[in-house]
Scaffold this active site. Structure first.
Site, PDB file in Angstrom:
ATOM      1  CG  ASP A   6      32.242  13.817  20.822  1.00  0.00           C
ATOM      2  OD1 ASP A   6      32.124  14.412  21.898  1.00  0.00           O
ATOM      3  OD2 ASP A   6      31.319  13.728  19.992  1.00  0.00           O
ATOM      4  CG  HIS A  21      27.664  14.635  20.681  1.00  0.00           C
ATOM      5  ND1 HIS A  21      28.968  14.896  20.993  1.00  0.00           N
ATOM      6  CD2 HIS A  21      26.944  15.627  21.244  1.00  0.00           C
ATOM      7  CE1 HIS A  21      29.027  16.005  21.715  1.00  0.00           C
ATOM      8  NE2 HIS A  21      27.810  16.461  21.887  1.00  0.00           N
TER       9      HIS A  21
END
Ligand code: NAX
Length: 327
Positions: free
Chosen positions: A161, A189
């Site tokens: 990410d 996440h």
């Protein structure tokens, strides 16, 4: 020559495993002078173990100078035995019509068992990096089973990410990714994660000044990063694998590089308003081999705080769903 370290990888016959193993064996994860022994763990299914043999044949065929051994096993005690690092990639994918709670429970069972066994048979300096989803909660479950290894040994990956966010900012500003610094991921996440653009800089100047477009930063930027996994599936017909593997290399390499500053999901201990018991993406500085400190005192504005509240709620809810598996 240094003595080899043992690296256990679960889900080694899967698509991330295929992209990951050559990178570890080539020295990208632990450095060009660190030999490794790969301990590859898969499920006891004939077809899968056969595929794993094929992966090992390819690793042999690369003749990697640093690769000093490959162990193939479906026995977790063998796979995690004396492992210095355990990379928990294998997990059950979400099937059609499956509820998130069911996914959490099914994977919870895998990580309950693996947390216990790593604690029992891993090396004295054993460290764990979780990739298999839901990564933060799986990591929390594994850590809760450990009696010898402290919670800081268990980390989950939000580096993909971070890397996604870094590239989106670089593209928008028309600069190289190396010009973008201090872009950190807070939280889960999952699409609720928050890429904290207010802390990031481009060529030393705040991102908000360089990009000068709050609507884009708060809207399309956060959304693109949060939903990138789904966009990859829509385009490729399969979930991210090469980028996930590469980000895991970054995650572990930076956890073993003193002074590196990066995003890692760790036990929050209540920092930045997170539930103290959840594993949340946070900015950390590596202080020793696998040791780190969370950066504290970073200033977050009202928008950032509201995003963190939302991702924290999701993590807390996940924790509640697996409460009976913890401890
Ligand atoms: P694959 O389905 O290709 O491979 C998973 C492998 O894990 C399979 O070979 C399976 O047999 C094995 N496995 C399942 N249970 C196991 C167990 N108990 N012990 C050992 N092996 C086991 O999935 P892949 O694309 O490689 O993705 C792996 C995991 O990473 C998934 O959970 C996925 O959702 C997750 N991801 C996490 C990311 C992150 O940033 N944290 C990004 C990429 C990826 O989506």
């Amino acid at each position: 020559m240094k003595s080899p370290i043992k690296v256990a990888v679960t889900g080694a016959a899967g698509q991330i495993g295929y992209a990951l193993l050559p990178r570890i064996a080539s020295g990208a994860m632990f450095g060009p002078d660190q030999p490794v022994i790969l301990q590859l763990l898969e499920v006891p299914v004939e077809k899968v173990m056969k595929a794993l043999e094929g992966v090992a044949m390819e690793l042999d065929d690369c003749a990697f100078p640093l690769l000093q051994g490959i162990v193939l096993t479906d026995d977790p005690k063998v796979g995690f035995g004396d492992a210095n690092w355990s990379l928990l990639v294998g997990a059950k994918p979400r099937g059609p019509g499956m509820e998130r709670a069911d996914l959490l429970k099914d994977n919870g069972k895998i990580f309950t068992a693996q947390g216990k066994i790593i604690d029992e048979v891993g090396a004295e300096n054993a460290r764990v990096a979780v990739v298999g989803n839901p990564a933060n909660t799986n990591c929390m479950i594994a850590a809760s089973k450990a009696r010898r290894l402290t919670p800081d040994r268990f980390t989950a990956m939000v580096r993909l990410d971070q890397n996604r966010a870094r590239t989106q900012l670089a593209k928008k500003a028309g600069v190289q990714t190396t010009d973008v610094k201090d872009i950190f991921i807070f939280g889960n996440h999952s699409p609720t994660m928050f890429p904290a653009f207010g802390l990031a800089t481009i060529s030393g100047k705040p991102v908000v000044e360089v990009i000068n477009d709050d609507a884009w930063l708060q809207g399309p930027f956060c959304e693109t990063v949060g939903k990138r996994g789904a966009a990859i599936i829509a385009a490729r017909g399969a979930s991210s694998a090469a980028s996930a593997a590469s980000s895991l290399v970054d995650h572990v390499r930076d956890l073993t590089t003193v002074g590196a500053v990066h995003s890692v999901a760790v036990k929050s201990n209540g920092l930045y308003g997170f539930d103290p018991e959840v594993w949340a993406g946070l900015p950390v500085k590596t202080t020793g081999h696998g040791e780190y400190e969370v950066l504290t005192g970073l200033e977050l504005d009202a928008f950032a705080k509201s995003k963190i509240e939302a991702t924290n709620k999701e993590l807390s809810d996940e924790r509640a769903m697996v409460a009976d598996m913890l401890g």
